[in-house]
Enzyme design. Structure first.
Site, mmCIF file in Angstrom:
data_model
loop_
_atom_site.group_PDB
_atom_site.id
_atom_site.type_symbol
_atom_site.label_atom_id
_atom_site.label_comp_id
_atom_site.label_asym_id
_atom_site.label_seq_id
_atom_site.Cartn_x
_atom_site.Cartn_y
_atom_site.Cartn_z
ATOM 1 N N ASN A 1 37.683 -20.318 -36.956
ATOM 2 C CA ASN A 1 37.005 -20.290 -35.655
ATOM 3 C C ASN A 1 37.847 -19.724 -34.522
ATOM 4 O OD1 ASN A 1 38.617 -22.605 -35.708
ATOM 5 N ND2 ASN A 1 37.343 -23.638 -34.202
ATOM 6 N N GLU B 1 45.299 -30.909 -37.574
ATOM 7 C CA GLU B 1 44.311 -30.886 -36.494
ATOM 8 C C GLU B 1 42.955 -30.734 -37.155
ATOM 9 O OE1 GLU B 1 44.600 -31.689 -33.558
ATOM 10 O OE2 GLU B 1 46.779 -31.600 -33.344
ATOM 11 N N CYS C 1 36.489 -27.282 -32.475
ATOM 12 C CA CYS C 1 36.695 -28.697 -32.770
ATOM 13 C C CYS C 1 36.670 -29.504 -31.493
ATOM 14 C CB CYS C 1 37.995 -28.909 -33.531
ATOM 15 S SG CYS C 1 39.410 -28.264 -32.686
ATOM 16 N N GLU D 1 50.629 -30.183 -31.302
ATOM 17 C CA GLU D 1 50.880 -28.746 -31.282
ATOM 18 C C GLU D 1 51.054 -28.278 -29.838
ATOM 19 O OE1 GLU D 1 49.027 -26.194 -34.376
ATOM 20 O OE2 GLU D 1 47.321 -27.504 -34.022
#
Ligand code: UN1
Length: 480
Positions: free
Chosen positions: A152, A249, A283, A461
């Site tokens: 994505n 993630e 997400c 991250e």
């Protein structure tokens, strides 16, 4: 006719050709082939890890200035070529050209940010509890990292894993997502054009076999993974078994709370962006809209009108606001959840029907489903498409309880003019990121990113937090 790309693995600074077994079609127009590529496996992963291991000593010993310069050049090349790279990204993934160019810019800026971070890495000096003893800590590179990235954000997520990994002196093997290797390969080619030494960044194209080989490879010291919860769990298990570090993630079912005192236009704009841009394939998407009673009907009516007016179409058509789903399977997931939600009593206020487009693509109409129950499946399972549900609540406390009532915890937003509720929500929302009067999606590139509970696992991250995953701390004691 646009050229069909033939992709290769990248191992030790070279393109390694293999039979082109897989074909990627443009989700906006499935008559068009975007790229053909190989399907790698454990053998290519072995070679790539060997190359990354061999490159590690020289790269980790290099002056941070050398690393900074290469990252900076990579960032500049990405930004310079944003039009052509953004176009490739949009043809391959399906997000609109504006989104494709924007994402390429983001990738460029991430490289520039970590160019600076390579020089800023620092430790601490501390007093010992023993007289005459001094203590120093410093951060050292770890080794070869395996990076497993989703489709994505086919350039930004590889960028936000590769940039910190190599800025701090590690080497990597990248496994790009099955549907989007062309954009990732373009990034790897640019890194080499920018002067990256052979073996520092390697890429193996393929599916789950490549991911599994990386997770279980004894010379891979850490895995950074962005993707689904199911795969994430097996990545964590495999990595833990051999004490490799791991960062996951995964999904979200991100709540956006709209309180009675919200500015209506602001609330509608925030929901429209958070729920439907990038075709809802984020997400961080605002997939649950939790609305207080007093504003509920006005908000839902105003949003439904805007959702119905969104122009769905070919990603390269400048009038398009919402591109297609990435794959047919992904489009079908959205339709399946639309059915699941309506069967459970949800009322469709916009979208919901299949679109017939010429040319043919994997189009899903932006869909707003009202009057859903907080316990319904639509409010607990990630759709990863342009589908949002609404939930009516009586007051702030109920809104917060519903917002916190899933197993996810990535991003949570609230639209309100009340400082009291905004501050309380920021403290009590069970999420790694909280947004006040902003969409749950659309994050900055220079600050920590990540969630809680079922959404994330391991160190954050991006931003200053990236060093926690991509370096290890050494503690030195000395006495005169
Ligand atoms: C964003 O919302 O700007 O896969 C980024 C995802 C996230 C990135 C979202 N890791 O959607």
């Amino acid at each position: 006719m646009t050229e069909v790309l033939s992709l290769s693995h990248w191992i030790n600074g070279e393109k390694v050709s293999a039979p082109l077994e897989v074909e990627r079609r443009n989700p906006s127009d499935i008559a068009e082939v975007v790229a053909r590529f190989p399907r790698g496996g454990a053998a290519q992963v072995d070679q790539a890890v060997a190359a990354a291991s061999a490159a590690f000593d020289a790269w980790s010993d290099a002056s941070p200035e050398v690393r900074a310069d290469i990252l900076d050049r990579t960032g500049s090349l990405l930004i310079e070529r944003r039009e052509s790279l953004g176009r490739l990204l949009s043809r391959e993934e399906g997000k609109t050209l504006a989104e494709g160019i924007g994402e390429t810019m983001r990738a460029g800026r991430i490289f520039r940010y970590f160019a600076g971070e390579a020089l800023r890495l620092h430790g601490q000096n501390l007093a010992s509890v023993r007289p005459g003893v001094e203590i120093q800590t410093w951060r050292q590179p770890v080794g070869v990292f395996g990076l497993i990235t989703p489709w994505n954000f086919p350039i930004a997520i590889p960028a936000w894993k590769i940039a910190p990994a190599i800025a701090f002196g590690n080497t990597v093997v990248l496994k790009a997502a099955g549907p989007t290797p062309a954009t990732a390969e373009a990034l790897v080619a640019i890194l080499h054009e920018a002067g990256l030494p052979a073996g520092v960044v390697n890429m193996v194209i393929g599916d789950g076999d490549v991911g599994r080989a990386l997770v279980h490879h004894r010379d891979v010291v850490g895995i950074s993974f962005t993707g689904s919860q199911g795969v994430g769990a097996s990545v964590a298990e495999g990595a833990a078994r051999r004490q490799a570090r791991v960062q996951l993630e995964m999904g979200g079912k991100n709540p956006l709370v709209i309180l009675d005192d919200a500015d209506l236009d602001r609330a509608v704009a925030v929901a429209l962006d958070g729920s439907f841009m990038s075709t809802g394939q984020r997400c961080t998407a605002s997939s649950r809209l939790i609305i207080q009673d007093g504003i509920h009907n006005r908000f839902v009516a105003a949003l439904a009108e805007k959702v119905a007016a969104l122009r769905v179409g070919h990603a390269l058509d400048p009038r398009t606001q919402v591109g297609p789903a990435v794959t047919e399977a992904q489009a079908e997931v959205s339709f399946r959840y639309i059915d699941i939600a309506t069967q459970a009593g949800g009322r469709i206020l916009a979208g919901g029907e299949r679109l017939s487009h010429q040319p043919q693509g994997w189009y899903v109409p932006p869909t707003l489903i009202a009057d859903t129950d907080p316990s319904a499946r639509i409010n607990h399972e990630e759709v990863f498409g342009p589908v949002a549900s609404t939930i009516r609540v009586a007051d702030y406390e109920e809104a917060l309880a519903v917002a916190n009532g899933t197993e996810f915890g990535l991003s949570a937003g609230i639209v309100t003019q009340s400082l009291k509720y905004a501050r309380d929500f920021q403290r009590r929302a069970k999420a790694g990121m909280t947004m006040v009067n902003l969409a749950t999606a659309g994050v900055d590139y220079h600050v920590p990113f990540g969630g809680t509970r079922g959404s994330s696992h391991g160190p954050r991250e991006q931003g200053f937090a990236a060093a926690d995953f991509y370096t290890q701390i050494k503690t030195g004691y000395s006495a005169a």
